[in-house]
Enzyme design. Structure first.
Site, PDB file in Angstrom:
ATOM      1  CG  HIS A   1      -0.789   5.696  -1.799  1.00  0.00           C
ATOM      2  ND1 HIS A   1      -1.720   6.539  -2.368  1.00  0.00           N
ATOM      3  CD2 HIS A   1      -1.494   4.688  -1.251  1.00  0.00           C
ATOM      4  CE1 HIS A   1      -2.937   6.055  -2.156  1.00  0.00           C
ATOM      5  NE2 HIS A   1      -2.822   4.935  -1.482  1.00  0.00           N
TER       6      HIS A   1
ATOM      7  CG  HIS B   1      -7.191   8.503   4.001  1.00  0.00           C
ATOM      8  ND1 HIS B   1      -6.661   7.430   4.676  1.00  0.00           N
ATOM      9  CD2 HIS B   1      -7.602   8.034   2.803  1.00  0.00           C
ATOM     10  CE1 HIS B   1      -6.743   6.351   3.917  1.00  0.00           C
ATOM     11  NE2 HIS B   1      -7.317   6.687   2.767  1.00  0.00           N
TER      12      HIS B   1
ATOM     13  CG  HIS C   1      -8.672   8.734  -1.233  1.00  0.00           C
ATOM     14  ND1 HIS C   1      -7.343   9.069  -1.316  1.00  0.00           N
ATOM     15  CD2 HIS C   1      -8.715   7.556  -0.567  1.00  0.00           C
ATOM     16  CE1 HIS C   1      -6.623   8.130  -0.733  1.00  0.00           C
ATOM     17  NE2 HIS C   1      -7.415   7.203  -0.268  1.00  0.00           N
TER      18      HIS C   1
ATOM     19  CG  HIS D   1      -7.092   2.250  -3.097  1.00  0.00           C
ATOM     20  ND1 HIS D   1      -6.272   2.924  -3.957  1.00  0.00           N
ATOM     21  CD2 HIS D   1      -6.546   2.401  -1.864  1.00  0.00           C
ATOM     22  CE1 HIS D   1      -5.274   3.472  -3.277  1.00  0.00           C
ATOM     23  NE2 HIS D   1      -5.410   3.168  -2.006  1.00  0.00           N
TER      24      HIS D   1
ATOM     25  CG  HIS E   1      -1.928   1.108   1.207  1.00  0.00           C
ATOM     26  ND1 HIS E   1      -2.250   1.807   2.322  1.00  0.00           N
ATOM     27  CD2 HIS E   1      -2.620   1.696   0.200  1.00  0.00           C
ATOM     28  CE1 HIS E   1      -3.116   2.762   2.015  1.00  0.00           C
ATOM     29  NE2 HIS E   1      -3.351   2.712   0.738  1.00  0.00           N
TER      30      HIS E   1
ATOM     31  CG  HIS F   1     -10.236   2.783   0.394  1.00  0.00           C
ATOM     32  ND1 HIS F   1      -9.929   3.346  -0.827  1.00  0.00           N
ATOM     33  CD2 HIS F   1      -9.397   3.337   1.287  1.00  0.00           C
ATOM     34  CE1 HIS F   1      -8.918   4.191  -0.670  1.00  0.00           C
ATOM     35  NE2 HIS F   1      -8.566   4.206   0.606  1.00  0.00           N
TER      36      HIS F   1
ATOM     37  CD  GLU G   1      -4.696   9.545  -5.407  1.00  0.00           C
ATOM     38  OE1 GLU G   1      -4.576   9.566  -6.634  1.00  0.00           O
ATOM     39  OE2 GLU G   1      -3.809   9.131  -4.647  1.00  0.00           O
TER      40      GLU G   1
END
Ligand SMILES: [Cu+2]
Length: 563
Positions: free
Chosen positions: A108, A258, A254, A134, A104, A294, A239
């Site tokens: 990124h 977070h 997104h 994802h 992960h 997600h 994103e």
């Protein structure tokens, strides 16, 4: 990134190593090695040995410190977070897997949201890869839940409580413990950073774009998304990345999600808590709410995919080619094994005290190797691409999914190109060759030893094999399954590979995890949408099943041992 020679790059790295924040240094160095030409072929050490704090729990870190203070070497067992009273604990082995976390983080790093093409090149299909990588984490997590008698994840709602709380038991090297969130917290605005209202507004604008079939760019032009490329634009705006055509309007759903989710332990900054696990790629999947978040994103992507017309028989067909048998050689069997990794970098060292050996022991999911066997008849010699999916057959109540329900939950197992001969072909493909996965990264110590040997001219070590750490760990290729055997549909599709120019070069080791991670600096090697041919609605499964080149068989995944 801008260094012209190796010598300059190394000296710059050494200079900044002494002067910048160490987390920032590690991130910058890894990003530069991945994206600079000078970094080609460099095998980066596994991050869980470089910044162990982010991959293990406070209890183990504490023990490592004590070991160093008392000069007593030790090996310490990592327990997964939570007690048996918490059903989520049953699947903590997935979200806390050190290899899955490295995948992960590295994804990124390979596709940073801040990437600007002025840095040197374009990241092909970055938005679509964001969706796909994802989505695959989401369906894999659901398959692990089904393996452990849990329901699949529900999505996150801005106007409902966040059902699961989370106590990370993880600590920063400097700056204290990661914050804890109680069960059933209700979303509050995070002062000065992000408001709940903005999340709803941005979500609505994105859903509007899906319903309308176009995105509005900054200059007011319309970008059509009701086509195969639409998903790429949607990934960019959701994103969001620097590739977003209109971040001011669509926001950064997104990335903001977070932050807002992560800050719910201290939304007003009253307690001066450090950032939460949700705000680091290394630690985000530890929190079960990551998967809710997600699932929420994934459902927006699904809304778009469901707005596209289903594939026609021509689009998913391959005239003259018949997949007559789908089989597996070897039992599909999973188990837990112990793995040890070095913790030396978790503790401070000094010139006056010796470094003692400290390591962590963790239990990891693994499986026996197996081989797919496909019998394919072809009326001529032609290149073909073979896609392999493993789809849970039943929901948590044991009810069989319809084809249309089940296809969205399919785990991508492999995708490879092959040259069919005229007549009968028997194609065997090993599980270890999957283009979804990477092998275990060798330990830092092994890399040092082997690099020294190579410099001295006597290493047979295959560095290229470990050049990439983006990719699902191969040992996690199969979901856990159950003692009595959990049923899955093994769906296989053989389609025309003639328009994929790169298929000859794809067996090179440095390209091995291309399906969810692409190939550095190159075009994504497949012209079809990711997830093809299961990414669109299948209202009539006969269209799929009556095509000679697509087939499925029911297999069982057995879990051996205890968990
Ligand atoms: Cu992510």
């Amino acid at each position: 990134m801008n260094c012209k020679t190796w010598a300059t790059a190394v000296k710059n790295a050494a200079y900044f190593r002494e002067r910048v924040n160490e987390g920032e240094f590690v991130y910058a160095l890894y990003a530069a090695v991945i994206h600079s030409n000078l970094g080609e072929g460099i095998v980066l050490p596994p991050l869980y040995e470089v910044t162990p704090h982010l991959f293990t729990n406070s209890e183990v870190i504490q023990k490592a410190y004590t070991a160093q203070m008392t000069q007593t070497p030790g090996k310490f067992r990592i327990e997964f977070t939570g007690s048996k009273k918490n059903p989520e604990q049953r699947v903590a082995y997935f979200g806390e897997d050190i290899g899955m976390n490295v995948h992960h983080v590295t994804w990124h790093l390979d596709f940073p949201f801040w990437w600007n093409d002025a840095y040197g090149y374009h990241l092909d299909r970055k938005g679509e890869l964001f969706f796909w990588a994802h989505h695959q984490l989401t369906v894999r997590f659901d398959a692990e839940r089904l393996s452990n008698n849990l329901d699949v994840v529900d999505e996150l709602y801005w106007d409902k409580p966040i059902k699961e709380g989370f106590a990370p038991h993880t600590t920063y090297r400097y700056g204290g413990e990661f914050p804890t969130r109680p069960d059933n917290a209700r979303f509050e605005d995070v002062d000065g950073i992000v408001r709940v209202r903005d999340m709803i507004i941005h979500e609505t604008r994105i859903r509007d774009a899906i319903a309308q079939g176009y995105i509005t760019a900054v200059d007011g032009t319309k970008i059509d998304i009701r086509n195969s490329e639409g998903i790429d634009h949607l990934g960019d705006i959701i994103e969001s990345s620097f590739y977003s055509p209109n971040a001011r309007y669509y926001g950064s759903l997104h990335n903001d999600a977070h932050v807002i989710l992560g800050r719910q332990a201290d939304p007003h900054g009253k307690f001066n808590l450090p950032p939460s696990v949700m705000e680091h790629f290394e630690t985000a999947t530890r929190d079960p709410a990551f998967f809710r978040l997600h699932k929420y994103m994934d459902n927006i992507f699904k809304e778009h995919k469901d707005s596209l017309p289903p594939y026609t028989a021509e689009e998913i067909g391959f005239p003259g080619v018949q997949l007559t048998r789908v089989g597996v050689e070897g039992k599909l069997e999973t188990f837990f094994e112990d793995y040890e990794f070095d913790l030396k970098m978790a503790v401070d060292s000094s010139e006056s005290a010796n470094e003692v050996d400290v390591s962590a022991a963790v239990s990891r999911l693994n499986h026996n190797d197996f081989t797919y066997k496909f019998d394919i008849k072809s009326n001529a010699a032609k290149p073909a691409v073979v896609r392999v999916f493993l789809c849970p057959r039943r929901d948590s109540n044991g009810i069989i999914y319809t084809f249309e329900e089940g296809r969205w939950n399919c785990i991508e197992m492999d995708k490879f190109w092959t040259k069919l001969r005229r007549g009968a072909n028997v194609i065997r493909r090993k599980s270890s060759d999957s283009s979804v996965t990477v092998p275990d990264v060798p330990s830092f110590q092994t890399l040092i030893t082997e690099a020294d040997k190579a410099v001295a001219g006597n290493s047979g070590f295959d560095f290229a094999h470990y050049a990439r750490s983006c990719g699902i760990p191969n040992r996690m290729l199969l979901p856990k399954g159950s003692e009595t055997g959990m049923e899955f549909a093994l769906v296989v599709s053989v389609t025309d590979g003639a328009s994929d120019e790169q298929h000859d070069a794809l067996e090179d080791a440095t390209t091995e995890s291309h399906t969810q991670c692409g190939i550095h600096g190159e075009k994504y090697p497949d012209h079809q949408p990711m997830g093809f041919p299961l990414d669109r609605r299948i209202p009539d499964e006969r269209v799929f099943l009556s095509s000679d080149n697509n087939a499925y068989t029911i297999v069982k995944v057995y879990f051996k041992g205890e968990h």
